[in-house]
Scaffold this active site. Structure first.
Site, PDB file in Angstrom:
ATOM      1  N   GLU A  44       0.823  -1.210   0.000  1.00  0.00           N
ATOM      2  CA  GLU A  44       0.000   0.000   0.000  1.00  0.00           C
ATOM      3  C   GLU A  44       0.859   1.262   0.000  1.00  0.00           C
ATOM      4  OE1 GLU A  44      -3.241  -0.318  -0.107  1.00  0.00           O
ATOM      5  OE2 GLU A  44      -3.490  -2.388   0.598  1.00  0.00           O
ATOM      6  N   THR A  45       0.396   2.256  -0.746  1.00  0.00           N
ATOM      7  CA  THR A  45       0.890   3.625  -0.631  1.00  0.00           C
ATOM      8  C   THR A  45      -0.303   4.499  -0.257  1.00  0.00           C
ATOM      9  OG1 THR A  45       2.681   3.323  -2.231  1.00  0.00           O
ATOM     10  CG2 THR A  45       1.939   5.577  -1.836  1.00  0.00           C
TER      11      THR A  45
END
Length: 263
Positions: A44-45
């Site tokens: 995830e970003t």
């Protein structure tokens, strides 16, 4: 634009689950955010912009935007409380899953998340073939939750990713009761271009409600048995889940050549 890399659900780097956190004054276009997530290659970003008294928070995997992510929310709360809202006890987020909060609780950061409603579904041969062992039971929320016969099975069986793509649900979680914790689990997300998510917060919005009901207790100490490992301290509060953990800062830096939008 500032980007921080944080290991969530751990008190030291090189463990827990990595998340990149981008703190912005204005939004980037969606294609650029997806490209940043692909470039980072983490599960995830997170991207966040302050809007009034709260922060708007979005999460992107290398495969696109997702509706809920625990570890990247914890990481974003950690960054904001450490560097931007240093006098605050909590930060509030507007997200695709509604209002979320991250609150200081001593050495822990506690998140208030929705718990998924689980529906039991038949165990299929496809589940057994994908996992490499037959689940005792299976449940559907957003994701597929498979209850396994032992902690040993959860730790040793890494599903076939191609076969897992054909299973229902966005992610696949395998879980069992643990000797040293209340439960042990692993999380897999080939549909999001992620083989194994090292420590999955949104997955525990499935895992913890199951074990809380099964064990007849509101407080669940959960262990994620990926190579990086992670510990989550959870409390069921009706249809909500309090999920707490620690975080460790790996790096902070600057992203260049990006064009923001005013929308």
């Amino acid at each position: 634009m500032k980007q921080y890399i944080v290991d969530a659900f751990t008190d030291h780097v090189f463990a827990g689950n990595q998340a990149a956190v981008c703190v912005m004054d204005d939004w980037l276009d969606e294609k650029t955010m997806i490209n940043i997530a692909i470039e980072n290659r983490f599960s995830e970003t997170a991207f966040t912009v302050k809007e009034g008294d709260a922060y708007h928070l979005r999460w992107f995997t290398p495969g696109g935007e997702i509706d809920l992510c625990g570890h990247a929310t914890l990481a974003t709360g950690y960054v904001l409380l450490r560097f931007y809202e240093t006098e605050a006890d909590a930060v509030e987020f507007k997200t695709l899953s509604g209002k979320l909060t991250v609150t200081r609780k001593g050495e822990l950061l506690e998140m208030d998340f929705p718990a998924y409603e689980l529906k039991e579904v038949p165990v299929t041969d496809e589940m057994a073939e994908a996992i490499g062992a037959r689940p005792l039971a299976a449940y559907m929320g957003r994701d597929l939750l498979c209850i396994m016969d032992s902690e040993k099975t959860v730790r040793e069986k890494t599903p076939d990713m191609e076969k897992s793509l054909k299973l229902p649900g966005l992610l696949l979680h395998t879980t069992a009761q643990s000797r040293n914790f209340d439960c042990v689990s692993r999380s897999f997300a080939p549909k999001l271009s992620i083989d194994e998510d090292p420590v999955c917060g949104s997955g525990h919005c499935h895992i913890v409600p199951y074990w809380a009901q099964k064990l007849g207790k509101e407080d669940i100490k959960a262990f994620q048995a990926s190579k990086r490992t992670g510990v989550l301290y959870c409390h069921m509060a009706g249809k909500r889940l309090k999920m707490a953990g620690q975080a460790a800062l790996f790096s902070k830096g600057e992203l260049f050549g990006l064009k923001v939008t005013s929308s």
